[in-house]
Write a protein that holds these residues in place. Structure first.
Motif, short mmCIF file in Angstrom:
data_model
loop_
_atom_site.label_atom_id
_atom_site.label_comp_id
_atom_site.label_asym_id
_atom_site.label_seq_id
_atom_site.Cartn_x
_atom_site.Cartn_y
_atom_site.Cartn_z
N THR A 120 12.84 4.11 -7.73
CA THR A 120 11.40 3.22 -7.24
C THR A 120 11.13 2.20 -8.58
O THR A 120 11.04 0.85 -8.10
CB THR A 120 10.18 4.09 -7.05
OG1 THR A 120 10.55 4.95 -6.18
CG2 THR A 120 9.17 3.39 -6.39
N ARG A 121 11.08 2.44 -9.87
CA ARG A 121 10.65 1.78 -10.79
C ARG A 121 11.70 0.54 -10.91
O ARG A 121 11.56 -0.69 -11.02
CB ARG A 121 10.61 2.43 -12.17
CG ARG A 121 10.25 1.76 -13.20
CD ARG A 121 10.51 2.46 -14.53
NE ARG A 121 11.79 2.79 -14.99
CZ ARG A 121 12.08 3.51 -15.67
NH1 ARG A 121 11.31 4.30 -16.59
NH2 ARG A 121 13.49 3.97 -16.03
N LYS A 165 7.42 6.21 -1.06
CA LYS A 165 7.13 4.99 -2.03
C LYS A 165 8.30 4.38 -2.46
O LYS A 165 8.61 3.14 -2.43
CB LYS A 165 6.45 5.58 -3.22
CG LYS A 165 4.87 6.01 -3.03
CD LYS A 165 4.42 6.71 -4.32
CE LYS A 165 3.14 6.79 -4.18
NZ LYS A 165 2.38 7.74 -5.32
N GLU A 166 9.42 5.09 -2.48
CA GLU A 166 10.91 4.44 -2.79
C GLU A 166 11.09 3.74 -1.67
O GLU A 166 11.62 2.46 -1.91
CB GLU A 166 11.70 5.58 -2.87
CG GLU A 166 13.17 4.89 -3.45
CD GLU A 166 14.22 6.01 -3.48
OE1 GLU A 166 15.31 5.79 -3.49
OE2 GLU A 166 13.91 7.23 -3.59
N ASN A 167 10.88 4.08 -0.22
CA ASN A 167 11.44 3.24 0.70
C ASN A 167 10.62 1.76 0.63
O ASN A 167 11.35 1.02 1.25
CB ASN A 167 11.06 3.98 2.25
CG ASN A 167 12.23 5.09 2.22
OD1 ASN A 167 13.50 5.13 1.62
ND2 ASN A 167 12.27 6.37 2.74
N ASN A 186 0.91 -1.16 -0.18
CA ASN A 186 0.00 0.05 0.01
C ASN A 186 0.86 1.26 0.04
O ASN A 186 0.70 2.28 -0.72
CB ASN A 186 -1.00 -0.10 1.18
CG ASN A 186 -1.67 1.17 1.35
OD1 ASN A 186 -2.65 1.48 0.30
ND2 ASN A 186 -1.50 1.86 2.26
N MET A 187 1.97 1.28 0.78
CA MET A 187 2.83 2.47 0.87
C MET A 187 3.61 2.73 -0.46
O MET A 187 3.77 3.89 -0.71
CB MET A 187 3.65 2.21 2.06
CG MET A 187 3.35 2.30 3.47
SD MET A 187 4.70 1.91 4.72
CE MET A 187 3.57 2.52 5.99
N SER A 188 3.62 1.69 -1.21
CA SER A 188 4.44 1.82 -2.42
C SER A 188 3.68 2.14 -3.70
O SER A 188 4.41 2.96 -4.34
CB SER A 188 5.20 0.49 -2.84
OG SER A 188 4.14 -0.44 -3.22
N SER A 189 2.39 2.54 -3.34
CA SER A 189 1.73 2.55 -4.51
C SER A 189 0.51 3.83 -4.35
O SER A 189 -0.02 4.37 -5.12
CB SER A 189 0.96 1.55 -4.94
OG SER A 189 0.36 0.79 -4.28
N ALA A 190 0.07 3.71 -3.03
CA ALA A 190 -0.96 4.55 -2.83
C ALA A 190 -0.63 6.28 -3.05
O ALA A 190 0.43 6.53 -2.68
CB ALA A 190 -1.48 4.63 -1.23
N LYS A 191 -1.54 6.99 -3.30
CA LYS A 191 -1.40 8.36 -3.70
C LYS A 191 -1.04 9.19 -2.29
O LYS A 191 -0.37 10.15 -2.60
CB LYS A 191 -2.53 8.91 -4.31
CG LYS A 191 -2.75 8.34 -5.88
CD LYS A 191 -4.19 9.04 -6.29
CE LYS A 191 -4.27 8.13 -7.66
NZ LYS A 191 -5.42 9.01 -8.34
#
Length: 616
Positions: A551-552, A508-510, A496-501
């Motif tokens: 992140t990608r 998101k990176e972490n 959730n943390m990596s994608s939620a707005k």
């Protein structure tokens, strides 16, 4: 006959003004001092407060306040436009005329009866709350003349009335009080302190009235920031203030005395001086711990907070066990919000010094931690809870984090605050405290699972901050990866943390880096190959924002590692859009290779794509 008539007129005047002589003066307006703080920033580590920029290390520390100020000078008649001046000139002249008259009477009064009459008239003239008029009275020399008369008399009634008149005339603006002090201060302070001692020794009539009025005059002086340093360095003033803990004073007098002490402690130059004074700090602690007056305890607590706000006093204060026990008592049990807040802030200030953190955490088997736990979760005042969260943030470091994490119910209480507190700022600061405790714990800490669980709880708060960074740090530790991947809720929270707005690019990176580290453990790859994690990886692998390419790339690396487990490939190949994401990554790697770009990771997207197609 003329002499007899004059004497009769004087007696009538004296009788008319007798009620004013018995008055103490109107109650001093009570003003809550505004709270400000001085913030340092030793680390550049996250966290912005609502008031000023603060680092986690400074942790809302070194908090002081703006002490009381005198009456604000309004627009006086000579500040107005020329037309307004013409209309109000007569009224101004009338104001000045009365003050001039009583000052001249004081100057000409010879003999007890004429002096009594002149002082009575001065009390009647000066007893008001018009700041502009008091400014004019001081500028005309009213205080100078009263001090002169005071120095020339031993009559107790005259002394009482002159002290009352001085209190009245000094109800002026701070700037005019400052100028008056420059004229009469060196002479009047010793005189007032001598009278204060005489009154406290019960050697005067109406001693309580004179103590009140002398204390008010000292309070008016202490309100002026520029006067606090010379006042505190007067040879006898601090000794006189120290007697607040030993003299028999009524509650109003004790409150006034504590207000003077609190104002003086608000000056940076006075903090060490007042801490090192032989009797002042013990007297303040006595008032704070035992006084029945709510106001006296409040200003004692404010004084302790201000003295503790200096880095030069914090180490010595933390070694004073009586001080620590008094602060805990005030913070937990006092009925007044401001008193509790000041005491908590004093603990927060003491925790700012690295040398003090272990002392505070170990003090009396963790009583400071227990007090802060109760306050942050149960206190009804928002500011008190916010300060308690700041104190916990300050206390957390490499030497104390394990003890704090193991303290009965502490991290669970903080976690509840991050989601259930009614104040968003309290939620944010509690989250900051929790993440600092978690990130500072050593690998051998036995509370690892409990820490991860409370972080998952805190992550649901809309005001959570820094939690993905903690997960990333923990996942980097190879010894933690297996346990971490199997804790309920960890993988869902990271996805959730990596994608939620609602999360920032850094969060998101972490979160994605944490997932990537977990996939580095062979025993985790089957567990991580699930719909939730794969959805997060596909979303991250399709990022087009140039600021989030790391992140990608982390998502692609995680997919490649999951695919090394043969049993995962068929499931992964059939996952929505995963093959498309890998095809795009293959295309990017091909272009990068043709352009001759140097890379830190091997180009594995093509092999990954082929293995997934083969699995289908």
């Amino acid at each position: 006959q003329q002499q007899q008539q004059q004497q009769q007129q004087q007696q009538q005047q004296q009788q008319q003004h007798q009620p004013q002589q018995q008055m103490k003066g109107k109650p001093l307006p009570q003003k809550d001092p505004a709270k400000y703080r001085s913030i340092s920033n030793p680390r550049g580590y996250s966290g912005q407060s609502m008031e000023m920029g603060e680092s986690v290390e400074s942790g809302y520390s070194n908090v002081s306040r703006r002490s009381e100020i005198g009456p604000i000078m309004g627009s006086s008649s000579w500040d107005k436009s020329s037309s307004d001046k013409g209309n109000s000139q007569n009224a101004d002249d009338d104001k000045m005329e009365g003050a001039k008259r009583v000052i001249q009477e004081l100057n000409r009064a010879i003999g007890p009866e004429r002096r009594i009459a002149a002082i009575s008239n001065a009390c009647a003239e000066f007893d008001h709350w018009d700041t502009d008029k008091h400014n004019a009275e001081l500028q005309l020399g009213g205080a100078n003349m009263l001090c002169l008369v005071l120095s020339m008399t031993e009559e107790e009634d005259e002394i009482r009335m002159i002290c009352a008149a001085l209190e009245m005339v000094y109800r002026a603006s701070t700037e005019v009080v400052r100028k008056s002090f420059q004229d009469v201060g060196p002479a009047v302070i010793p005189l007032l302190l001598k009278l204060l001692q005489r009154c406290e020794d019960a050697n005067m009539k109406h001693a309580e009235v004179s103590i009140l009025n002398i204390s008010k005059v000292l309070l008016y002086f202490s309100r002026v920031a520029e006067l606090r340093d010379p006042l505190a360095r007067h040879p006898e003033l601090l000794c006189a203030l120290t007697r607040v803990g030993t003299s028999i004073l009524n509650p109003d007098s004790r409150v006034l005395r504590m207000r003077v002490i609190a104002n003086l402690s608000n000056s940076e130059e006075n903090k060490i001086l007042m801490m090192e004074h032989s009797g002042l700090l013990p007297a303040v602690l006595k008032i704070a711990a035992l006084d029945l007056s709510e106001g006296a305890r409040e200003y004692a607590s404010a004084c302790l907070m201000d003295i503790a706000s200096s880095p030069n006093t914090q180490v010595a204060l933390a070694k004073n066990e009586k001080l620590l026990s008094t602060l805990v008592k005030l913070a937990v049990t006092d009925d007044k919000d401001e008193t509790r807040e000041y005491a908590i802030t004093a603990m927060q200030n003491l925790a700012f010094s690295k040398e003090n953190r272990s002392i505070l955490v170990h003090y009396s088997n963790g009583v400071v931690l227990e007090a802060l736990k109760k306050i942050v979760s149960m206190d009804t005042n928002d500011k008190a809870r916010r300060r308690a969260a700041g104190a916990l943030t300050n206390l957390a470091c490499d030497e104390t984090a394990n003890i704090m994490a193991s303290h009965n119910g502490l991290i669970n209480a903080i976690a509840r605050v991050t989601t259930h507190d009614s104040n968003y700022d309290v939620q944010k600061r509690a989250c900051l405290a929790l993440t600092k405790i978690a990130s500072s714990c050593t690998p051998e800490n036995t509370s690892f699972e409990e820490i991860m669980t409370v972080l998952i709880t805190a992550a649901t708060s809309p005001n959570s901050t820094g939690i993905p960074a903690v997960f990333r740090v923990q996942a980097r530790d190879a010894s933690r990866r297996i346990a971490m991947a199997r804790l309920p809720g960890v993988l869902e929270t990271l996805a959730n943390m990596s994608s939620a707005k609602i999360y920032s690019a850094k969060d998101k990176e972490n979160a994605m880096r944490a997932i990537m580290h977990l996939t580095n453990e062979t025993k985790n790859r089957k567990i991580l190959c699930n719909k939730v994690i794969l959805n997060a990886l596909v979303t991250a692998s399709n990022i087009e924002d140039t600021d989030m390419f790391e992140t990608r790339d982390s998502a692609i690396v995680a997919i490649e590692r999951l695919a090394t487990e043969l049993s995962n490939r068929q499931y992964m190949a059939r996952h929505d859009d995963l093959l498309i994401a890998i095809a795009k990554a293959t295309e990017r790697e091909s272009k990068s290779e043709l352009a001759g770009e140097k890379i830190t990771q091997p180009r594995l997207a093509k092999q990954l794509l082929m293995s997934l197609l083969l699995a289908m």
